[in-house]
Design a protein around this motif. Sequence first.
Motif, mmCIF file in Angstrom:
data_model
loop_
_atom_site.group_PDB
_atom_site.id
_atom_site.type_symbol
_atom_site.label_atom_id
_atom_site.label_comp_id
_atom_site.label_asym_id
_atom_site.label_seq_id
_atom_site.Cartn_x
_atom_site.Cartn_y
_atom_site.Cartn_z
ATOM 1 N N ILE A 163 0.848 -1.197 0.000
ATOM 2 C CA ILE A 163 0.000 0.000 0.000
ATOM 3 C C ILE A 163 0.879 1.241 0.000
ATOM 4 O O ILE A 163 0.683 2.179 -0.787
ATOM 5 C CB ILE A 163 -0.935 -0.011 1.235
ATOM 6 N N ALA A 164 1.899 1.249 0.887
ATOM 7 C CA ALA A 164 2.785 2.413 0.955
ATOM 8 C C ALA A 164 3.612 2.545 -0.318
ATOM 9 O O ALA A 164 3.822 3.653 -0.816
ATOM 10 C CB ALA A 164 3.695 2.295 2.173
ATOM 11 N N ALA A 165 4.076 1.404 -0.854
ATOM 12 C CA ALA A 165 4.959 1.448 -2.025
ATOM 13 C C ALA A 165 4.240 2.016 -3.244
ATOM 14 O O ALA A 165 4.849 2.678 -4.085
ATOM 15 C CB ALA A 165 5.513 0.054 -2.331
ATOM 16 N N ILE A 166 2.915 1.778 -3.345
ATOM 17 C CA ILE A 166 2.169 2.354 -4.467
ATOM 18 C C ILE A 166 2.233 3.881 -4.390
ATOM 19 O O ILE A 166 2.525 4.567 -5.379
ATOM 20 C CB ILE A 166 0.698 1.878 -4.454
ATOM 21 N N GLY A 167 1.977 4.422 -3.180
ATOM 22 C CA GLY A 167 2.037 5.875 -3.017
ATOM 23 C C GLY A 167 3.418 6.410 -3.322
ATOM 24 O O GLY A 167 3.588 7.409 -4.030
ATOM 25 N N GLY A 182 10.119 -3.258 -8.159
ATOM 26 C CA GLY A 182 9.021 -3.354 -9.112
ATOM 27 C C GLY A 182 9.246 -2.504 -10.348
ATOM 28 O O GLY A 182 8.500 -2.612 -11.308
ATOM 29 N N GLY A 183 10.239 -1.650 -10.322
ATOM 30 C CA GLY A 183 10.457 -0.738 -11.435
ATOM 31 C C GLY A 183 9.903 0.614 -11.022
ATOM 32 O O GLY A 183 8.686 0.809 -11.015
ATOM 33 N N ALA A 184 10.811 1.554 -10.672
ATOM 34 C CA ALA A 184 10.380 2.823 -10.104
ATOM 35 C C ALA A 184 9.346 3.483 -10.998
ATOM 36 O O ALA A 184 9.539 3.595 -12.210
ATOM 37 C CB ALA A 184 11.583 3.736 -9.914
ATOM 38 N N GLY A 185 8.222 3.911 -10.422
ATOM 39 C CA GLY A 185 7.181 4.580 -11.180
ATOM 40 C C GLY A 185 6.033 3.676 -11.563
ATOM 41 O O GLY A 185 4.996 4.154 -12.012
ATOM 42 N N SER A 186 6.195 2.359 -11.391
ATOM 43 C CA SER A 186 5.130 1.451 -11.797
ATOM 44 C C SER A 186 4.367 0.920 -10.589
ATOM 45 O O SER A 186 4.919 0.172 -9.781
ATOM 46 C CB SER A 186 5.726 0.270 -12.568
ATOM 47 N N PRO A 187 3.085 1.293 -10.422
ATOM 48 C CA PRO A 187 2.313 0.818 -9.260
ATOM 49 C C PRO A 187 2.151 -0.693 -9.248
ATOM 50 O O PRO A 187 2.227 -1.311 -8.186
ATOM 51 C CB PRO A 187 0.952 1.500 -9.428
ATOM 52 N N TYR A 188 1.964 -1.304 -10.426
ATOM 53 C CA TYR A 188 1.774 -2.757 -10.455
ATOM 54 C C TYR A 188 3.060 -3.462 -10.061
ATOM 55 O O TYR A 188 3.049 -4.441 -9.317
ATOM 56 C CB TYR A 188 1.300 -3.217 -11.829
ATOM 57 N N GLY A 189 4.183 -2.943 -10.568
ATOM 58 C CA GLY A 189 5.474 -3.515 -10.185
ATOM 59 C C GLY A 189 5.697 -3.396 -8.689
ATOM 60 O O GLY A 189 6.208 -4.314 -8.051
ATOM 61 N N ALA A 190 5.277 -2.247 -8.112
ATOM 62 C CA ALA A 190 5.492 -2.026 -6.680
ATOM 63 C C ALA A 190 4.758 -3.067 -5.846
ATOM 64 O O ALA A 190 5.259 -3.506 -4.811
ATOM 65 C CB ALA A 190 5.034 -0.623 -6.291
ATOM 66 N N ILE A 191 3.566 -3.486 -6.302
ATOM 67 C CA ILE A 191 2.812 -4.500 -5.547
ATOM 68 C C ILE A 191 3.604 -5.803 -5.522
ATOM 69 O O ILE A 191 3.826 -6.404 -4.469
ATOM 70 C CB ILE A 191 1.423 -4.726 -6.188
ATOM 71 N N ILE A 192 4.075 -6.231 -6.706
ATOM 72 C CA ILE A 192 4.859 -7.472 -6.767
ATOM 73 C C ILE A 192 6.122 -7.332 -5.922
ATOM 74 O O ILE A 192 6.458 -8.204 -5.123
ATOM 75 C CB ILE A 192 5.223 -7.796 -8.231
ATOM 76 N N ALA A 210 -8.309 -4.376 -1.581
ATOM 77 C CA ALA A 210 -9.230 -3.295 -1.927
ATOM 78 C C ALA A 210 -8.468 -2.124 -2.549
ATOM 79 O O ALA A 210 -8.914 -1.524 -3.534
ATOM 80 C CB ALA A 210 -9.990 -2.846 -0.675
ATOM 81 N N VAL A 211 -7.293 -1.798 -1.971
ATOM 82 C CA VAL A 211 -6.487 -0.697 -2.511
ATOM 83 C C VAL A 211 -6.037 -1.016 -3.935
ATOM 84 O O VAL A 211 -6.131 -0.180 -4.829
ATOM 85 C CB VAL A 211 -5.262 -0.416 -1.606
ATOM 86 N N PHE A 212 -5.566 -2.262 -4.152
ATOM 87 C CA PHE A 212 -5.082 -2.619 -5.497
ATOM 88 C C PHE A 212 -6.199 -2.423 -6.518
ATOM 89 O O PHE A 212 -5.995 -1.860 -7.594
ATOM 90 C CB PHE A 212 -4.598 -4.075 -5.557
ATOM 91 N N LEU A 213 -7.417 -2.922 -6.163
ATOM 92 C CA LEU A 213 -8.523 -2.826 -7.115
ATOM 93 C C LEU A 213 -8.895 -1.365 -7.361
ATOM 94 O O LEU A 213 -9.103 -0.959 -8.505
ATOM 95 C CB LEU A 213 -9.731 -3.620 -6.593
ATOM 96 N N SER A 214 -8.955 -0.548 -6.281
ATOM 97 C CA SER A 214 -9.354 0.848 -6.510
ATOM 98 C C SER A 214 -8.294 1.604 -7.292
ATOM 99 O O SER A 214 -8.628 2.447 -8.135
ATOM 100 C CB SER A 214 -9.676 1.579 -5.207
ATOM 101 N N ILE A 215 -7.000 1.324 -7.026
ATOM 102 C CA ILE A 215 -5.955 2.020 -7.766
ATOM 103 C C ILE A 215 -6.033 1.643 -9.249
ATOM 104 O O ILE A 215 -5.917 2.492 -10.134
ATOM 105 C CB ILE A 215 -4.553 1.677 -7.204
#
Lengths: 347, 304
Positions: free
Chosen positions: B19-23, B243-253, B161-166
């Motif tokens: 959650i934090a890494a996405i932000g 995850g690859g700086a700047g990528s929210p999906y990468g950050a989750i993984i 829930a956060v992943f889906l809303s993002i």
Amino acid sequence: MSALDRLPSGRGDRALIAGVACLLVGGLFALTPLQAQLPSALYVFVEVGITFVIYGMLVLGLDLQYGHTGLVNFGHVVFFAVGAYATAMLAAQDSFAGTALGYPWPLALLVGVVAAALLGLVVSATSIRLRDDFLAIVTLATAEIFHSVFVNFEGVFGGNVGILGVPRPIAGVVGDADTRMIATILVIGGITLITLAAVTRLTEAPYGRVLRAIRADELVTRSVGKSTIVYKTQAFVYGAALAGLAGGLFALYNGAVAPGFFTIQVTVTIWIGMLLGGAANHRAVLAGLAIIMGLRLVSRFGLSVTPVSGDVFAAFRLVVVGLILIAVIRFRPAGIWGDPQELGVDQ
Amino acid sequence: MGLLQEAIFGVVTGSYIAIAAIGFTLIYGIVNMINFAYGEYLTLGAFVGFLAASAIPVPLPVAVVLAMIGGGVISIVLARGFFTPINHTGPVPMLLTSIGLGIAIRNAIRLFGGRSARYIETETATFRFDGVPDVTVGSVDLLGGFFVTSEHLIVFGSAVAVFLSIHALLTRTDVGIAMRAMGDDESLARVRGIDTQLIRDSVWVLAGVLAGLAGVLMAIQTNVSSTTGFSHILQILSAAILGGAGSPYGAIIGAYVIGLALAFSTAFLPSSMTGLSSAVAFAILIVVLLVKPSGIAGTEVREA
């Protein structure tokens, strides 16, 4: 090469003369029965002063890396720590915990410098090509890894206690506490001044111009035939070796090393000192560091006249330090004595 | 304890880091800075949640929502005050400013809140599964009995829930699409009529909301103190870069990789060296930057 390049630089020579003079006077105090009296009010000044001259070597090395070459090293403390630990482990006679090999201290100091330089070589070989902000992150992470290694490998590094029983060459020959303090600050301060002379020589030579050219525009520098990676690696290793020397001297002055001496706080202090004074100007970075270290004195005196606890005061000082860093970058990005045009921050 | 139990702990840790890494990674991708003060946003969010739950007091879900709102407000105020004015100076001055801001906030919290850890009172239900047989390989037990607490489920559920809303925000709304466009190419986005400052502000608010949520989840899971966020910032950063700086999906993984790596290193390291598990996260970070600097799904970070 024009004739100007071959002229000796006035500043560097003055620092060299002053450094040698300090060493000689310090040696006089240490090796002859000559004694010095230190008023108790000045004691705290000399104590902070010794830390200042040791950190001075750190800031000179960092300035060579960031101020001149533009390498954002945010883990400078790791080279300081590795130099200190290598020296301490080799020279310690009988440590409570960790390794104590009992070799003579000059050899240990040399190994400390070499160890820090080698680590610098490894870090730069792997990471020097990274973009500025990622280099900062890698160096920071390296420092954190080494910190937790020092804490966790108790058998080798003594855990949180660290290495005790490191020989103190100056304390070994001077019995009297006042004279010892004076001799210590003169000897280490002398070495710092000689370092200042050396880096001034280096950066005022054509070599230093190449470093500053890399900082200004790496692509242009490469296109005129300079191998920028080699120059960057050299600058990084020089800075690391200087930090190793500072670490070794710290171990031999303090008589013990522990992870608590080598936290990220050291890196932050020297960075703020460098930015406040003005990067790429050797005397300015030392002056900036002196201002930041002066805050420690203020907080020590403030502590004795205000009724708050030491913890509150330390927290307050760090709030001020953080705000100073923000303010310098925002309002005076070249620092107090820095040259905005040369640093490329002219707005 | 079996490896399965460690894996559960790893997924829980991975969830709040994610959650934090996405932000964190959204700020990196769109404002183009590494925000080292981001850990303090988590701490502040956790304190807002703690104060709401204990001083007012409100039910826990309301406290979580208040922490998220508080995080968003704090984030935009700090951004307007400290980061927006120096946006043009480039990544390094912004990184240094965030380091200074982090020190100042962390110690200001220490000044007013002291060093002690505080706990948010929650009612926890524990679900035990003891019937699972042990599968021992060498000295390591692969399965074995395990337990899941209701807190674990809340953390994991919030993360999903956060992943889906993002995902919905970034693909279905104008703001989200504008964010992606800006992350791709800021000048082109401006040419197309996107108000870049407005988008930057919305990213700050979004990142603050996520930090508030991650912080209060950490507080529920462990405790709140002045170093709650700071002790996690390097893990968040590792996850974002992995995850690859700047990528929210990468950050989750990346976050789940870091979470599992931390949990397993605790399981495999001898008990005297469990403190090394944080070093493992940084070691992963360095290896990633050396082997594949662009991360799992991201951009080039090398110059030469």
